[in-house]
Scaffold this active site. Structure first.
Site, PDB file in Angstrom:
ATOM      1  N   LYS A  81       0.818  -1.217   0.000  1.00  0.00           N
ATOM      2  CA  LYS A  81       0.000   0.000   0.000  1.00  0.00           C
ATOM      3  C   LYS A  81       0.853   1.268   0.000  1.00  0.00           C
ATOM      4  O   LYS A  81       0.373   2.336  -0.371  1.00  0.00           O
ATOM      5  CB  LYS A  81      -0.950   0.009   1.203  1.00  0.00           C
ATOM      6  CG  LYS A  81      -2.112  -0.964   1.042  1.00  0.00           C
ATOM      7  CD  LYS A  81      -3.218  -0.686   2.031  1.00  0.00           C
ATOM      8  CE  LYS A  81      -4.395  -1.614   1.803  1.00  0.00           C
ATOM      9  NZ  LYS A  81      -5.411  -1.534   2.842  1.00  0.00           N
TER      10      LYS A  81
ATOM     11  N   LYS B 246      -5.362 -10.451  -6.175  1.00  0.00           N
ATOM     12  CA  LYS B 246      -6.485 -10.740  -5.279  1.00  0.00           C
ATOM     13  C   LYS B 246      -7.679  -9.827  -5.572  1.00  0.00           C
ATOM     14  O   LYS B 246      -7.483  -8.630  -5.820  1.00  0.00           O
ATOM     15  CB  LYS B 246      -5.966 -10.498  -3.842  1.00  0.00           C
ATOM     16  CG  LYS B 246      -6.943 -10.672  -2.742  1.00  0.00           C
ATOM     17  CD  LYS B 246      -6.388 -10.076  -1.442  1.00  0.00           C
ATOM     18  CE  LYS B 246      -6.491  -8.563  -1.442  1.00  0.00           C
ATOM     19  NZ  LYS B 246      -6.514  -7.918  -0.128  1.00  0.00           N
TER      20      LYS B 246
ATOM     21  N   LYS C 270     -11.772  -4.761  -2.657  1.00  0.00           N
ATOM     22  CA  LYS C 270     -12.708  -3.628  -2.640  1.00  0.00           C
ATOM     23  C   LYS C 270     -12.070  -2.405  -3.298  1.00  0.00           C
ATOM     24  O   LYS C 270     -12.723  -1.620  -3.948  1.00  0.00           O
ATOM     25  CB  LYS C 270     -12.994  -3.195  -1.199  1.00  0.00           C
ATOM     26  CG  LYS C 270     -13.846  -4.102  -0.392  1.00  0.00           C
ATOM     27  CD  LYS C 270     -14.135  -3.396   0.950  1.00  0.00           C
ATOM     28  CE  LYS C 270     -13.911  -4.283   2.140  1.00  0.00           C
ATOM     29  NZ  LYS C 270     -12.674  -4.085   2.856  1.00  0.00           N
TER      30      LYS C 270
HETATM   31  P1  TYM Z   1     -10.773  -6.404   4.673  1.00  0.00           P
HETATM   32  O1  TYM Z   1     -11.790  -5.361   4.978  1.00  0.00           O
HETATM   33  O2  TYM Z   1      -9.770  -6.114   3.613  1.00  0.00           O
HETATM   34  O3  TYM Z   1     -11.476  -7.765   4.285  1.00  0.00           O
HETATM   35  C1  TYM Z   1     -12.459  -8.382   5.107  1.00  0.00           C
HETATM   36  C2  TYM Z   1     -12.288  -9.889   5.044  1.00  0.00           C
HETATM   37  O4  TYM Z   1     -12.398 -10.348   3.687  1.00  0.00           O
HETATM   38  C3  TYM Z   1     -11.269 -11.144   3.343  1.00  0.00           C
HETATM   39  N1  TYM Z   1     -10.961 -10.958   1.920  1.00  0.00           N
HETATM   40  C4  TYM Z   1     -10.806 -11.957   1.041  1.00  0.00           C
HETATM   41  N2  TYM Z   1     -10.899 -13.296   1.189  1.00  0.00           N
HETATM   42  C5  TYM Z   1     -10.720 -14.048   0.079  1.00  0.00           C
HETATM   43  N3  TYM Z   1     -10.442 -13.532  -1.155  1.00  0.00           N
HETATM   44  C6  TYM Z   1     -10.334 -12.200  -1.336  1.00  0.00           C
HETATM   45  N4  TYM Z   1     -10.092 -11.710  -2.542  1.00  0.00           N
HETATM   46  C7  TYM Z   1     -10.524 -11.350  -0.207  1.00  0.00           C
HETATM   47  N5  TYM Z   1     -10.503 -10.000  -0.041  1.00  0.00           N
HETATM   48  C8  TYM Z   1     -10.757  -9.783   1.269  1.00  0.00           C
HETATM   49  C9  TYM Z   1     -10.151 -10.601   4.228  1.00  0.00           C
HETATM   50  O5  TYM Z   1      -9.106 -11.544   4.371  1.00  0.00           O
HETATM   51  C10 TYM Z   1     -10.896 -10.346   5.523  1.00  0.00           C
HETATM   52  O6  TYM Z   1     -11.018 -11.528   6.274  1.00  0.00           O
HETATM   53  N6  TYM Z   1      -7.488  -5.788   8.378  1.00  0.00           N
HETATM   54  C11 TYM Z   1      -8.728  -6.412   8.016  1.00  0.00           C
HETATM   55  C12 TYM Z   1      -9.891  -5.996   8.914  1.00  0.00           C
HETATM   56  C13 TYM Z   1      -9.654  -6.196  10.390  1.00  0.00           C
HETATM   57  C14 TYM Z   1      -9.681  -7.425  11.070  1.00  0.00           C
HETATM   58  C15 TYM Z   1      -9.480  -7.078  12.455  1.00  0.00           C
HETATM   59  C16 TYM Z   1      -9.836  -8.752  10.677  1.00  0.00           C
HETATM   60  C17 TYM Z   1      -9.466  -5.204  11.298  1.00  0.00           C
HETATM   61  N7  TYM Z   1      -9.363  -5.735  12.545  1.00  0.00           N
HETATM   62  C18 TYM Z   1      -9.425  -8.072  13.426  1.00  0.00           C
HETATM   63  C19 TYM Z   1      -9.772  -9.737  11.665  1.00  0.00           C
HETATM   64  C20 TYM Z   1      -9.571  -9.381  13.023  1.00  0.00           C
HETATM   65  C21 TYM Z   1      -9.103  -6.005   6.592  1.00  0.00           C
HETATM   66  O7  TYM Z   1      -8.696  -4.998   6.112  1.00  0.00           O
HETATM   67  O8  TYM Z   1     -10.029  -6.821   6.015  1.00  0.00           O
END
Ligand code: TYM
Length: 341
Positions: free
Chosen positions: A115, A196, A199
């Protein structure tokens, strides 16, 4: 230990339109397992600030994402869903953990490297992001953190931070473990199966399936999906077949069939057109009720806000106890009466 004693914590950022990777890598599994475990799910709006969204977008996306999660089937009687900034223990806990986290650990994070690459300036928040995430998890003594593959490194860092804190100040935190779905943990972009699905790129034509896309949009995106020049519809790890493998993986998770059954479904297909159509169909049917429920929930935003307040109360009752424990261990004195502050 009965499973209800297994505490689950996970989160998602309101930083764009939720997409099929979020759904298959995370939300679907959260919902499926919710009756068996003690669940906390969080819309991590403080994390979303690291990419400086406009205030209007952030407000809108936070509510929309919460509604999507309820629409996917999160049940307030089984799971606590709340907004991160409603429980200020998360921001405070992050500061305390910052003070035990070596900066080199953060500079090594691949998501930070990706990023920040090529940017002249990045915010401190972007570097600190995984410490806030560690705080999210550790405040709840979570046993399991169900996430997609891309978040595994962050969950592992949370374990390292917890272990370091426990070493420095005595046993305080449980050591959480990442739980990643075998299939669906890494859904790839339809326009480029080497990247990947995300969003952040959901606006790029043909990249992502958004959970709230219309059936026509879903079909169009799948029909445009990048595949290869052969016509073999089989699971494969070879790089040239990444596109077909991604489509078959999506189909497999949703239909819950085995690899053999999936390949059999396409044994008499005439080509990739048939595959794309079939995948589009199962995805459309899977997302249809979610969208309907979402539209219903968004008609009454005050009820949505009420559910989120209840969630925040439930989360607070656990998070602030842990925060006080952290403070005491670190040598901060607690106020004698909280009513006076
Ligand atoms: P975020 O918002 O990017 O994504 C949310 C969840 O979706 C999963 N994900 C995917 N899984 C499979 N294939 C993909 N292409 C894909 N894109 C996204 C992510 O792995 C995630 O599980 N840092 C985290 C949010 C967070 C969090 C936490 C997660 C903040 N605090 C505590 C677990 C525990 C994030 O940005 O997820």
């Amino acid at each position: 230990m009965t499973n209800k004693q297994i505490r689950v914590f996970s989160g998602v950022q309101p930083s764009g339109d939720p997409q099929l990777g979020n759904y298959l890598g995370a939300f679907r599994g959260w919902v499926k397992k919710q009756s068996e475990k003690d669940n906390f799910f969080c819309v991590v709006d403080l994390h979303a600030l690291t990419v400086t969204p406009s205030p209007e977008d952030l407000k809108k996306q936070t509510r929309e994402l919460a509604a999507v999660l309820f629409a996917c089937g999160l049940d307030p009687d089984q799971s606590t869903l709340f907004v991160q900034s409603h429980v200020s223990a998360h921001a405070e806990g992050c500061w305390l953990l910052n003070c035990v986290t070596p900066i080199g650990w953060l500079e090594r994070m691949t998501q930070f490297k990706d990023k920040s690459e090529g940017k002249e300036r990045v915010s401190t928040g972007l570097l600190d992001y995984p410490v806030l995430m560690a705080g999210d998890i550790l405040l709840y003594d979570a046993d399991e953190v169900p996430v997609g593959e891309d978040q595994k490194q962050h969950v592992e860092l949370s374990r390292d931070i917890a272990e370091r804190f426990n070493r420095l100040y005595g046993e305080t935190f449980k050591i959480p473990r990442p739980v990643i779905p075998e299939i669906g943990g890494r859904v790839m972009g339809l326009n480029d199966p080497n990247v990947k699905m995300s969003k952040s790129f959901a606006d790029i034509r043909g990249h992502a399936i958004r959970i709230l896309d219309t059936p026509e949009e879903i079909e169009r995106s799948f029909m445009r999906a990048v595949t290869d020049s052969s016509n073999e519809i089989v699971f494969s790890n070879s790089p040239e077949k990444a596109g077909v493998n991604n489509l078959l993986g999506i189909y497999k998770v949703i239909t819950e069939k085995s690899e053999e059954e999936v390949e059999k479904d396409f044994a008499s297909a005439r080509g990739y057109g048939d595959l794309k159509k079939a995948v589009a169909e199962v995805v459309i049917e899977e997302l249809r009720p979610i969208k309907e429920k979402y539209l219903e929930l968004m008609k009454d935003v005050s009820e949505l806000d009420r559910l989120l307040s209840v969630g925040a109360q439930q989360a607070s009752s656990i998070a602030f106890l842990k925060l006080d424990q952290m403070k005491e261990k670190m040598g901060l004195i607690l106020p004698v009466s909280k009513e006076l502050i």
